[in-house]
Design a protein around this motif. Structure first.
Motif, short mmCIF file in Angstrom:
data_model
loop_
_atom_site.label_atom_id
_atom_site.label_comp_id
_atom_site.label_asym_id
_atom_site.label_seq_id
_atom_site.Cartn_x
_atom_site.Cartn_y
_atom_site.Cartn_z
N LEU A 82 0.82 -1.21 0.00
CA LEU A 82 0.00 0.00 0.00
C LEU A 82 0.86 1.26 0.00
CD1 LEU A 82 -2.85 -1.03 2.46
CD2 LEU A 82 -3.01 -0.73 -0.01
N GLN A 83 1.99 1.21 0.71
CA GLN A 83 2.88 2.37 0.69
C GLN A 83 3.48 2.57 -0.69
OE1 GLN A 83 5.67 1.74 3.88
NE2 GLN A 83 4.30 2.57 5.44
N ALA A 84 3.82 1.45 -1.36
CA ALA A 84 4.33 1.56 -2.73
C ALA A 84 3.25 2.14 -3.65
CB ALA A 84 4.79 0.19 -3.23
N GLU A 85 2.02 1.66 -3.48
CA GLU A 85 0.92 2.19 -4.28
C GLU A 85 0.70 3.68 -3.99
OE1 GLU A 85 -2.70 -0.09 -3.99
OE2 GLU A 85 -1.63 -1.97 -4.36
N LEU A 86 0.84 4.05 -2.72
CA LEU A 86 0.68 5.45 -2.35
C LEU A 86 1.75 6.31 -3.02
CD1 LEU A 86 -0.74 7.59 -0.60
CD2 LEU A 86 0.90 7.04 1.21
N ARG A 87 3.00 5.81 -3.00
CA ARG A 87 4.08 6.56 -3.68
C ARG A 87 3.77 6.69 -5.17
NH1 ARG A 87 7.27 3.64 -0.03
NH2 ARG A 87 7.67 1.99 -1.53
N ASN A 88 3.33 5.57 -5.78
CA ASN A 88 3.00 5.61 -7.20
C ASN A 88 1.85 6.58 -7.46
OD1 ASN A 88 4.97 3.76 -7.82
ND2 ASN A 88 3.60 2.00 -7.77
N SER A 89 0.85 6.55 -6.56
CA SER A 89 -0.29 7.46 -6.73
C SER A 89 0.15 8.91 -6.61
CB SER A 89 -1.37 7.16 -5.68
OG SER A 89 -1.90 5.88 -5.87
N LYS A 90 1.06 9.18 -5.66
CA LYS A 90 1.56 10.55 -5.52
C LYS A 90 2.29 10.98 -6.79
CE LYS A 90 2.00 10.82 -0.50
NZ LYS A 90 2.91 10.89 0.65
N LEU A 91 3.13 10.05 -7.32
CA LEU A 91 3.85 10.38 -8.56
C LEU A 91 2.87 10.63 -9.71
CD1 LEU A 91 6.83 7.84 -8.36
CD2 LEU A 91 6.91 10.33 -8.05
N GLU A 92 1.85 9.76 -9.80
CA GLU A 92 0.85 9.94 -10.86
C GLU A 92 0.11 11.25 -10.67
OE1 GLU A 92 -1.80 6.61 -11.20
OE2 GLU A 92 -0.16 5.18 -11.38
N SER A 93 -0.20 11.57 -9.40
CA SER A 93 -0.90 12.82 -9.10
C SER A 93 -0.07 14.02 -9.54
CB SER A 93 -1.22 12.88 -7.61
OG SER A 93 -1.83 14.10 -7.29
N GLU A 94 1.22 13.97 -9.20
CA GLU A 94 2.11 15.06 -9.62
C GLU A 94 2.18 15.14 -11.14
OE1 GLU A 94 5.86 14.44 -7.68
OE2 GLU A 94 5.01 14.69 -5.68
#
Length: 154
Positions: A82-94
């Motif tokens: 989930l933390q990896a997904e969160l990082r990916n989501s943050k990158l996608e969001s940016e």
């Protein structure tokens, strides 16, 4: 002798009474001993049952602990995912935010291009009208020339 006999009988009677009281005490002590042995056996059985119960509880607690450890391991794995997904989501969001800025610029460019296209369309319509008007004029001149040519032949 008779006195001695009486004394000895008296001693024998006392010894018999003493012997009977001691026999009674012995019976009572034996009975107490039996009761204590029965009580000890019962306590030993109770202790054995309690030990077995404690062992069963320990086994259950060991199983629960193992399950809990497995659950903790799974939850840690899931947390990491989930933390990896969160990082990916943050990158996608940016990236999306950056893309939205680019998208806003693209929208402005598209609107500007649309305005130019509308202007070109309006001016081309005017040019087409002029062209049609000029073509009609040329057709009229051509018709006049044909008429003049016929007239001159006649």
């Amino acid at each position: 002798l008779k006195e001695e006999n009486a004394i000895l009988r008296n001693k024998i009677n006392k010894l018999q009474i003493l012997s009977e009281t001691q026999a009674d005490k012995m019976r009572k002590l034996e009975k107490k001993l039996e009761e204590n042995q029965i009580k000890e056996e019962k306590e030993a059985q109770d202790l054995e049952a309690m030990v077995q119960h404690v062992e069963q509880n320990l086994q259950l607690m060991t199983k629960r602990a193992a399950k809990a450890e497995n659950s903790v391991a799974k939850l840690r794995q899931e947390n990491a995912q989930l933390q990896a997904e969160l990082r990916n989501s943050k990158l996608e969001s940016e990236a999306l935010r950056a893309g939205q800025a680019g998208l806003a610029a693209a929208r402005q460019n598209a609107e500007l291009a649309l305005q130019h296209l509308l202007q070109v369309t309006t001016s081309s319509r005017a040019s087409i009208r002029q062209l049609l008007s000029g073509a009609e004029s040329l057709q009229l001149v051509a018709d006049l020339l044909k008429s003049i040519d016929r007239i001159s032949e006649v």
